[in-house]
Design an enzyme around this catalytic site. Structure first.
Site, PDB file in Angstrom:
ATOM      1  N   CYS A 218      -7.957 -61.900  46.305  1.00 36.18           N
ATOM      2  CA  CYS A 218      -9.249 -62.079  45.612  1.00 36.18           C
ATOM      3  C   CYS A 218      -9.988 -60.745  45.671  1.00 36.18           C
ATOM      4  CB  CYS A 218     -10.040 -63.238  46.220  1.00 36.18           C
ATOM      5  SG  CYS A 218     -10.539 -62.953  47.931  1.00 36.18           S
TER       6      CYS A 218
HETATM    7  O1  THJ Z   1     -13.548 -62.619  46.748  1.00 37.15           O
HETATM    8  S1  THJ Z   1     -14.301 -62.880  47.953  1.00 37.15           S
HETATM    9  O2  THJ Z   1     -14.429 -64.315  48.155  1.00 37.15           O
HETATM   10  O3  THJ Z   1     -13.705 -62.254  49.105  1.00 37.15           O
HETATM   11  S2  THJ Z   1     -16.092 -62.175  47.724  1.00 37.15           S
END
Ligand code: THJ
Length: 143
Positions: free
Chosen positions: A102
């Protein structure tokens, strides 16, 4: 014991933050029999991911938004989102290492847990996410 999609997820399994690209919180689990579900994931850093890549059959899935993915991603990564999740599960190589990426390595943990509970046997979340990957100087693919 080998897990397969929707086979043995048990109890409330998603407690993480909202995911940007895939809303895993809306996904429903079928309750399994009274068995302990031990499926889980591990956090790994860039060095371990690089080693997995060198070893071969690693699938990297990126759960960020489409623009971020196009701007820069780990080479060979697949963007995993609501629209292709079912297909990904159908075609999944459940035995191969699966790394979730992510932005900063937080949301990927919820997604990794979800995927582990669906039967992927070697699931990892990348510590530091894509930002950490870029800062480490590792290769980035764009376009
Ligand atoms: O993408 S995140 O949840 O680490 S901010």
């Amino acid at each position: 014991m080998s897990l397969r999609p929707h086979a043995q997820a048990r109890g409330p399994v998603l407690t993480g933050p909202f995911l940007f690209a895939v809303d895993f919180d809306t996904l429903k689990f079928r309750q399994g029999p009274e068995e302990e579900c031990v499926a889980s994931y591990q956090n790994i850093d860039q060095t371990v991911l690089t080693q997995l890549q060198r070893q071969g059959e690693v699938q990297v899935v990126d759960i960020r938004d489409p623009e971020s993915f196009i701007r820069g991603r780990i080479p060979g990564a697949l963007r995993l989102h609501q629209g292709n999740l079912a297909q990904f599960m159908m075609e999944g190589e459940f035995d191969d290492p699966l790394v979730v990426v992510c932005y900063h390595g937080i949301s990927s943990q919820s997604a990794a847990q979800y995927l582990a509970e669906q039967g992927f046997e070697r699931v990892y979340s990348l510590i530091g996410g894509m930002e950490g990957w870029v800062q480490s100087g590792a290769e980035v693919e764009a376009g």
